[in-house]
Design a protein around this motif. Structure first.
Motif, PDB file in Angstrom:
ATOM      1  N   VAL A 270       0.385   7.802  -3.723  1.00 32.32           N
ATOM      2  CA  VAL A 270      -1.038   7.445  -3.723  1.00 32.32           C
ATOM      3  C   VAL A 270      -1.149   6.046  -4.317  1.00 32.32           C
ATOM      4  O   VAL A 270      -0.523   5.750  -5.344  1.00 32.32           O
ATOM      5  N   ASP A 271      -1.929   5.174  -3.679  1.00 31.19           N
ATOM      6  CA  ASP A 271      -2.041   3.798  -4.161  1.00 31.19           C
ATOM      7  C   ASP A 271      -3.376   3.542  -4.855  1.00 31.19           C
ATOM      8  O   ASP A 271      -4.185   4.463  -5.040  1.00 31.19           O
ATOM      9  N   LYS A 272      -3.625   2.298  -5.233  1.00 26.37           N
ATOM     10  CA  LYS A 272      -4.823   1.944  -6.004  1.00 26.37           C
ATOM     11  C   LYS A 272      -6.111   2.190  -5.231  1.00 26.37           C
ATOM     12  O   LYS A 272      -7.170   2.427  -5.822  1.00 26.37           O
ATOM     13  N   ASP A 273      -6.043   2.128  -3.903  1.00 24.59           N
ATOM     14  CA  ASP A 273      -7.221   2.376  -3.073  1.00 24.59           C
ATOM     15  C   ASP A 273      -7.394   3.850  -2.746  1.00 24.59           C
ATOM     16  O   ASP A 273      -8.345   4.229  -2.080  1.00 24.59           O
ATOM     17  N   ARG A 274      -6.442   4.666  -3.186  1.00 22.04           N
ATOM     18  CA  ARG A 274      -6.404   6.112  -2.969  1.00 22.04           C
ATOM     19  C   ARG A 274      -6.070   6.481  -1.526  1.00 22.04           C
ATOM     20  O   ARG A 274      -6.455   7.547  -1.040  1.00 22.04           O
ATOM     21  N   ASN A 275      -5.319   5.600  -0.849  1.00 18.87           N
ATOM     22  CA  ASN A 275      -4.604   6.041   0.340  1.00 18.87           C
ATOM     23  C   ASN A 275      -3.543   7.037  -0.109  1.00 18.87           C
ATOM     24  O   ASN A 275      -2.921   6.855  -1.168  1.00 18.87           O
ATOM     25  N   MET A 276      -3.321   8.076   0.671  1.00 15.55           N
ATOM     26  CA  MET A 276      -2.319   9.087   0.332  1.00 15.55           C
ATOM     27  C   MET A 276      -1.301   9.192   1.471  1.00 15.55           C
ATOM     28  O   MET A 276      -1.673   9.152   2.645  1.00 15.55           O
ATOM     29  N   VAL A 277      -0.034   9.346   1.107  1.00 16.52           N
ATOM     30  CA  VAL A 277       1.024   9.538   2.096  1.00 16.52           C
ATOM     31  C   VAL A 277       1.873  10.733   1.686  1.00 16.52           C
ATOM     32  O   VAL A 277       2.248  10.878   0.518  1.00 16.52           O
TER      33      VAL A 277
ATOM     34  N   ASN B 289       0.836  -1.199   0.000  1.00 19.42           N
ATOM     35  CA  ASN B 289       0.000   0.000   0.000  1.00 19.42           C
ATOM     36  C   ASN B 289       0.874   1.253   0.000  1.00 19.42           C
ATOM     37  O   ASN B 289       2.109   1.174  -0.073  1.00 19.42           O
ATOM     38  N   ALA B 290       0.236   2.413   0.079  1.00 17.53           N
ATOM     39  CA  ALA B 290       0.967   3.678  -0.027  1.00 17.53           C
ATOM     40  C   ALA B 290       1.977   3.851   1.095  1.00 17.53           C
ATOM     41  O   ALA B 290       3.044   4.447   0.893  1.00 17.53           O
ATOM     42  N   ILE B 291       1.663   3.336   2.282  1.00 22.36           N
ATOM     43  CA  ILE B 291       2.592   3.472   3.409  1.00 22.36           C
ATOM     44  C   ILE B 291       3.839   2.630   3.156  1.00 22.36           C
ATOM     45  O   ILE B 291       4.971   3.097   3.345  1.00 22.36           O
ATOM     46  N   ASP B 292       3.653   1.393   2.731  1.00 18.10           N
ATOM     47  CA  ASP B 292       4.798   0.539   2.389  1.00 18.10           C
ATOM     48  C   ASP B 292       5.683   1.214   1.342  1.00 18.10           C
ATOM     49  O   ASP B 292       6.911   1.264   1.471  1.00 18.10           O
ATOM     50  N   ALA B 293       5.044   1.715   0.287  1.00 20.72           N
ATOM     51  CA  ALA B 293       5.790   2.311  -0.822  1.00 20.72           C
ATOM     52  C   ALA B 293       6.533   3.564  -0.386  1.00 20.72           C
ATOM     53  O   ALA B 293       7.669   3.812  -0.817  1.00 20.72           O
ATOM     54  N   ALA B 294       5.896   4.364   0.461  1.00 18.38           N
ATOM     55  CA  ALA B 294       6.523   5.610   0.903  1.00 18.38           C
ATOM     56  C   ALA B 294       7.780   5.340   1.724  1.00 18.38           C
ATOM     57  O   ALA B 294       8.812   6.000   1.536  1.00 18.38           O
ATOM     58  N   ILE B 295       7.719   4.375   2.624  1.00 17.54           N
ATOM     59  CA  ILE B 295       8.897   4.081   3.444  1.00 17.54           C
ATOM     60  C   ILE B 295      10.001   3.456   2.592  1.00 17.54           C
ATOM     61  O   ILE B 295      11.188   3.752   2.773  1.00 17.54           O
ATOM     62  N   ALA B 296       9.631   2.616   1.632  1.00 16.96           N
ATOM     63  CA  ALA B 296      10.635   2.057   0.718  1.00 16.96           C
ATOM     64  C   ALA B 296      11.321   3.165  -0.072  1.00 16.96           C
ATOM     65  O   ALA B 296      12.549   3.157  -0.249  1.00 16.96           O
ATOM     66  N   ALA B 297      10.532   4.117  -0.556  1.00 18.86           N
ATOM     67  CA  ALA B 297      11.103   5.239  -1.309  1.00 18.86           C
ATOM     68  C   ALA B 297      12.013   6.078  -0.417  1.00 18.86           C
ATOM     69  O   ALA B 297      13.098   6.510  -0.846  1.00 18.86           O
ATOM     70  N   TRP B 298      11.592   6.322   0.825  1.00 22.74           N
ATOM     71  CA  TRP B 298      12.417   7.119   1.742  1.00 22.74           C
ATOM     72  C   TRP B 298      13.756   6.439   2.023  1.00 22.74           C
ATOM     73  O   TRP B 298      14.806   7.098   2.060  1.00 22.74           O
TER      74      TRP B 298
END
Length: 591
Positions: free
Chosen positions: A407-414, A62-71
């Motif tokens: 932003v992920d497929k479910d439209r969670n935003m980080v 999800n967006a949280i996983d992706a954001a921390i990976a990017a960071w």
């Protein structure tokens, strides 16, 4: 006939919504395209960081996983801006519950950091071991994953470990930063071991391998926050700091915990805009929006002299309140945040804006508890517009931090802003651990009357302030920027470009923006410079109009709206639309 009228009404409503949201055909086309996709999107300060986040999204994160990976990748490819030695603020919009969450990952000063100690040292240092606070980003990131992520820590860290072990190429931007900070970095052998070659800073195209950092990341996978703050990594770091004259102890690190707090928000013309609470300066942008809501900005015209004048004055008034009231809530008197963000107080502050004259220097703070402004400001005499255009160093002015949006497929935003403060922070890479340490202590004041005065265990007032907005109960836009005191200024101008002037995301990031320093800045010794940084690309009549109002212009060859990154969600089709300012290595990717 009735059905026909209904369909006409629906079509007209849809057309009006599109016209309100997107630029007209007459508007100038942006240099970069607005990136559009359906499944997910990442906007960050570097292509490899955006790719890492996108990879996690494609793997089902999800967006949280992706954001921390990017960071975690940003900490390597943008080592001058962030990393394990940084602080971090996270805003999260949860699509399922329509809630906004805030995580404060900012660390405190060591317990030996007394006012008398730093006075005896002659002030707050910009580099070296005495400039380092306990970094909060690691615990903030792990807290976000624990509460809102869906992937394992090993899965999220995999792209960063891959880059650390296999290497990545130094970009032109990073090479320039290394070259500019050669003197600071060259003082620490543990830094030059990784970032220099044959006595010279790495150049564009050189490949960086950081096996020490890879081992550190693997240790965090197995030991979590305890490994970083209470285990082997903490011991390695504290021993390194002590060997370089530092004052950190094991208990300084062991006692730290990131925490979740309530975000702050205002409603601007039907849009709920969320920001970070103190010890962040997030309220500055929100206060300025409240003040500006009382002006007809569209009638003034985008980037006209009257428009840029009221933008600047609203921000100056808001920064004055920041400097008067904002500090670590655990150490300062109760901050009147509800009052600071009230529409009534905004009206009192708005009344001080003279449409024909700029307030001289930093305005006096208001009294939000009484809903009044102290009418003690003075107004500047008309100035002449300068003919000299000064150079603009993006890294010096806008680096200082980095930002990412997902932003992920479910439209969670980080929305995440993280920082080691100055470019390369303290200049120190922890020997054996491979990461840069911050120089966040440089933000503290030595004035006992200042709410941001240094104290043992206190968190400094942070300039990092990621933002997001919700419209009509739906996720609308997620945005933020690096840039210290410039952050709320450029974020504000980007937001107004979209909301008031109906620009597309990328165009809203490429037009010129002004930056004021007519308030006490965040860096010690908190001077008031009193200038308005003005892009040379603004028309001459606009520059002259600002100068005639008393603004002391500092004309620069700057471009774009700070270093803002943003992702917007189309209100009708749910399409993701992303853009980045034309600065550094900023890049947006979608799928």
């Amino acid at each position: 006939m009735a059905m026909k009228r209904i369909w006409i009404s629906i079509l007209l409503t849809a057309l009006l919504l599109i016209l309100q949201t997107f630029p007209s055909a007459a508007q100038q086309r942006s240099w970069r395209p607005t990136v559009m996709s359906m499944r997910g999107m990442v906007a960050s300060g570097h292509p490899l960081a955006s790719e890492a986040g996108l990879r996690i999204l494609k793997e089902g994160g999800n967006a949280i996983d992706a954001a921390i990976a990017a960071w975690l990748v940003q900490g390597q490819v943008e080592p001058g801006m962030t990393g394990l030695g940084a602080d971090m603020y996270i805003l999260i919009y949860l699509a399922k519950t329509k809630e906004v969450k805030f995580i404060n990952g900012s660390g405190p000063a060591p317990m030996a950091a007394t006012l008398d100690f730093y006075k005896s040292k002659g002030g707050m240092p910009l580099e070296g071991a005495l400039s380092v606070e306990v970094p909060g980003a690691v615990d903030g990131a792990l807290l976000a994953l624990k509460r809102y992520g869906s992937k394992s820590l090993a899965q999220v860290m995999a792209p960063a470990i891959e880059i650390a072990e296999q290497g990545f190429p130094v970009s032109d931007t990073l090479a320039g930063e290394l070259r500019s900070d050669r003197e600071k970095l060259g003082k620490f052998p543990s830094t030059t071991k990784i970032w220099f070659r044959n006595g010279e800073p790495l150049k564009a195209g050189d490949v960086v391998v950081n096996r020490d950092l890879a081992r550190t990341l693997r240790t965090i996978i197995t030991g979590g926050s305890d490994a970083f703050y209470r285990g082997s990594i903490a011991k390695t770091t504290i021993d390194y700091l002590k060997s370089n004259g530092g004052i950190h102890t094991a208990s300084d690190w062991a006692n730290f915990r990131a925490h979740e707090d309530e975000p702050i928000a205002i409603n601007y013309k039907g849009i709920d805009v969320y920001e970070c609470p103190p010890n962040s300066q997030g309220h500055v942008m929100l206060q300025a929006l409240n003040i500006l809501e009382g002006f007809n900005l569209r009638e003034m015209g985008h980037n006209s002299a009257p428009y840029l004048h009221v933008i600047t004055e609203a921000l100056k008034l808001s920064f004055a309140d920041r400097n008067a009231y904002n500090g670590d809530p655990k150490f300062v008197p109760p901050i009147p945040m509800k009052e600071l963000l009230s529409k009534k107080y905004a009206a009192a502050r708005r009344a001080l804006i003279n449409p024909d004259r700029a307030i001289e220097g930093e305005p006096p703070p208001g009294d939000p508890r009484r809903m009044t402004s102290l009418n003690k400001q003075t107004y500047s005499a008309p100035q002449s517009a300068p003919v000299v255009v000064n150079a603009w160093d993006e890294s010096r002015e806008l680096g200082l931090t980095t930002y990412l949006a997902v932003v992920d497929k479910d439209r969670n935003m980080v929305s995440i802003t993280s920082s080691i403060l100055s470019v390369f922070g303290s200049g120190m890479v922890v020997d054996g651990a491979g990461y840069f340490l911050n120089n966040r202590m440089a933000y503290f004041s030595l004035d006992p009357k200042d709410p941001n005065v240094v104290a043992p265990g206190k968190r400094t007032r942070q300039t990092i302030n990621p933002a997001l907005a919700v419209k009509d109960g739906k996720p609308y836009i997620v945005f933020g920027t690096p840039g210290a005191d410039t952050q709320p200024q450029t974020q504000l101008q980007f937001f107004l470009n979209v909301v008031e002037f109906r620009m597309g995301v990328q165009q809203a990031l490429e037009v010129p923006a002004v930056i004021s320093n007519s308030f006490r800045g965040s860096y010690y010794p908190q001077r008031v410079i009193g200038r308005l940084i003005t892009p040379a690309m603004l028309p001459k009549d606009v520059q002259e109009g600002l100068a005639a109002r008393g603004h002391k212009l500092d004309v620069r060859n700057s471009r774009g709206v700070g270093s803002v990154k943003a992702i917007m969600i189309h209100p009708l089709t749910n399409v993701l639309m992303g853009g980045v300012s034309p600065t550094g290595d900023s890049y947006v990717m979608g799928w």
